[in-house]
Design a protein around this motif. Structure first.
Motif, short mmCIF file in Angstrom:
data_model
loop_
_atom_site.label_atom_id
_atom_site.label_comp_id
_atom_site.label_asym_id
_atom_site.label_seq_id
_atom_site.Cartn_x
_atom_site.Cartn_y
_atom_site.Cartn_z
N LYS A 360 0.76 -0.31 0.09
CA LYS A 360 -0.09 0.05 -0.09
C LYS A 360 1.18 1.21 -0.57
O LYS A 360 1.10 1.51 0.85
CB LYS A 360 -0.91 -0.10 1.35
N ASN A 361 0.84 1.82 -1.24
CA ASN A 361 1.59 3.36 -1.37
C ASN A 361 3.55 3.06 -0.97
O ASN A 361 3.17 3.78 -0.27
CB ASN A 361 1.26 4.20 -0.14
N ASN A 374 1.09 0.45 -5.71
CA ASN A 374 0.07 -0.95 -4.49
C ASN A 374 -0.89 -2.06 -5.52
O ASN A 374 -0.72 -1.58 -6.44
CB ASN A 374 -1.20 0.72 -5.34
N SER A 376 -3.24 -5.75 -4.28
CA SER A 376 -3.99 -5.75 -3.94
C SER A 376 -4.44 -7.37 -3.70
O SER A 376 -3.68 -7.74 -5.43
CB SER A 376 -5.85 -5.34 -3.96
#
Length: 406
Positions: A360-361, A374, A376
């Motif tokens: 994340k970032n 990023n 997921s």
């Protein structure tokens, strides 16, 4: 006697707690082949020889970076054993080397292996074996397919998005262009071509006057360049690896063709392509970037760039700091280190993919400002942005905004 019973009860309870704690500690350390208390084995396949040997700098840079990490104590106390083999950019050889790494060397994962055709050849094999094919050294869109290939993840921006950025630029700045396209005749070249056509939309059919393919086994693409010029095209979209982009720049100059020349990011290296063919022959060429360029003076006081230059001076003095492959490999290696840190003592292949899909970032500081990593469980495309650049003088100059190509 009651006192004795109480004392034994306390001792037994303490022993039970100790065994339980020991069991928890053991349970926390989980390993798959290639991992132990002291070592993490990482496999890598790059073309140190053959038509794409310019990309050998990836493996050499990563070897130097992991050596630096080991000298600092490794990752969570474990040293990296980086095993890198040459496949000469030949898919059958890639298969052979992948089997060697998995079945003989027993590595934990395959990291940043180079090229679309070579990685395509081992794509199903690694997913069947449930071995991470992590941060593939290719921007093909196929690496972002967690539903069908949950063990494969790319790293760099995908080729179709990059090509759509060029298409948007042409529609905005040169809407009446006659475009000649040269592309490598494989998934890599076809991915870029699809992105260009998608970006041009309804105008693709009228703007693209020729689509010319070449094979990476050809010794020269000079005849293709002559054919492209004969169409009268005033824009040349050059989808090729460094060796062939260098040939194209030379031939364009030799035959006095003066199109707007667009080259793909994977061949935009100042050190490996532009400088060898001559700065004077490369003026005005357009490409796109997502990492910082050593030759750009705006980064002279940048902490991330200074760390990279310090690494090059101390750990990899034989490397070419002007070669964009070097800085990309450095950033990719930093990303893997982050993933392995997040794994802690759970160094299973499943957890490696879980952590890789949980970034994340995250920023390696060689990325351009405004670009971060990023992922997921449903998005295996870590970097999704680029910025256009134009070659001027002895360096690339960035222009426009950071773009996703959407």
């Amino acid at each position: 006697m009651p006192f004795l019973d109480l004392r034994w009860s306390v001792i037994l309870a303490a022993l039970a707690l100790g065994f339980a704690s020991s069991g928890v500690a053991c349970a926390e350390k989980q390993y798959d082949p290639g991992a132990s208390d002291t070592e993490i084995k990482i496999g890598n396949i790059v073309p140190y020889s053959g038509p794409a040997s310019a990309y050998g700098s990836y493996g050499r840079t990563e070897a130097a970076y992991f050596k630096k990490i080991n000298a600092q104590g490794g990752i969570n106390g474990r040293k990296i054993n980086f095993i890198s083999y040459d496949d000469a950019y030949s898919p059958p050889k890639t298969v052979e080397q992948a089997r060697r790494l998995i079945e003989s060397d027993e590595v934990l994962l395959i990291f940043n292996s180079l090229g679309t055709p070579p990685n395509s050849a081992i794509h199903k094999y690694l997913n069947t074996k449930k071995v991470p094919q992590l941060f593939v050294g290719s921007g093909a869109t196929k690496w972002n397919d967690p539903q069908h290939f949950p063990w494969t993840m790319g790293w760099q921006p995908n080729y179709q998005s990059e090509a759509r950025i060029y298409a948007k630029y042409l529609l905005r700045e040169k809407a009446d262009a006659k475009i000649a396209v040269l592309y490598q005749n494989d998934d890599y070249g076809k991915d870029y071509l699809k992105g260009l056509k998608d970006g041009l939309g309804a105008k693709a059919a009228s703007m693209i006057v020729i689509e010319e393919s070449y094979d990476n086994t050809e010794p020269s693409i000079d005849n293709h360049i002559v054919k492209l010029k004969a169409t009268g095209a005033d824009v040349f979209v050059d989808i090729a690896t460094p060796k062939f982009v260098a040939q194209a720049i030379r031939k364009v100059r030799e035959i006095e063709w003066k199109p707007l020349h667009i080259i793909n990011n994977v061949a935009a290296s100042v050190g490996a392509v532009i400088k060898p063919v001559g700065f004077e022959n490369s003026q005005g060429i357009i490409s796109a970037a997502y990492v910082k360029d050593v030759s750009d003076p705006q980064w002279k006081d940048d902490p991330g760039m200074n760390q990279f230059l310090e690494f090059m001076a101390n750990e990899f003095p034989d490397g070419d700091k002007l070669d964009s492959s070097t800085i990309v490999a450095y950033g990719t290696a930093q990303t893997l280190v982050q993933v392995l840190k997040q794994c802690g003592d759970n160094l299973t292949r499943a957890n490696i993919m879980k952590q890789a899909a949980s970034l994340k970032n995250f920023r390696t500081e060689v990325l351009l400002p405004g670009i971060s990593i990023n992922t997921s469980p449903t998005d295996f495309a870590p970097i999704g942005q680029l910025q256009l650049m134009r070659f001027k003088g002895e360096r690339w100059e960035l222009f426009g905004d950071v773009d996703t190509g959407g």
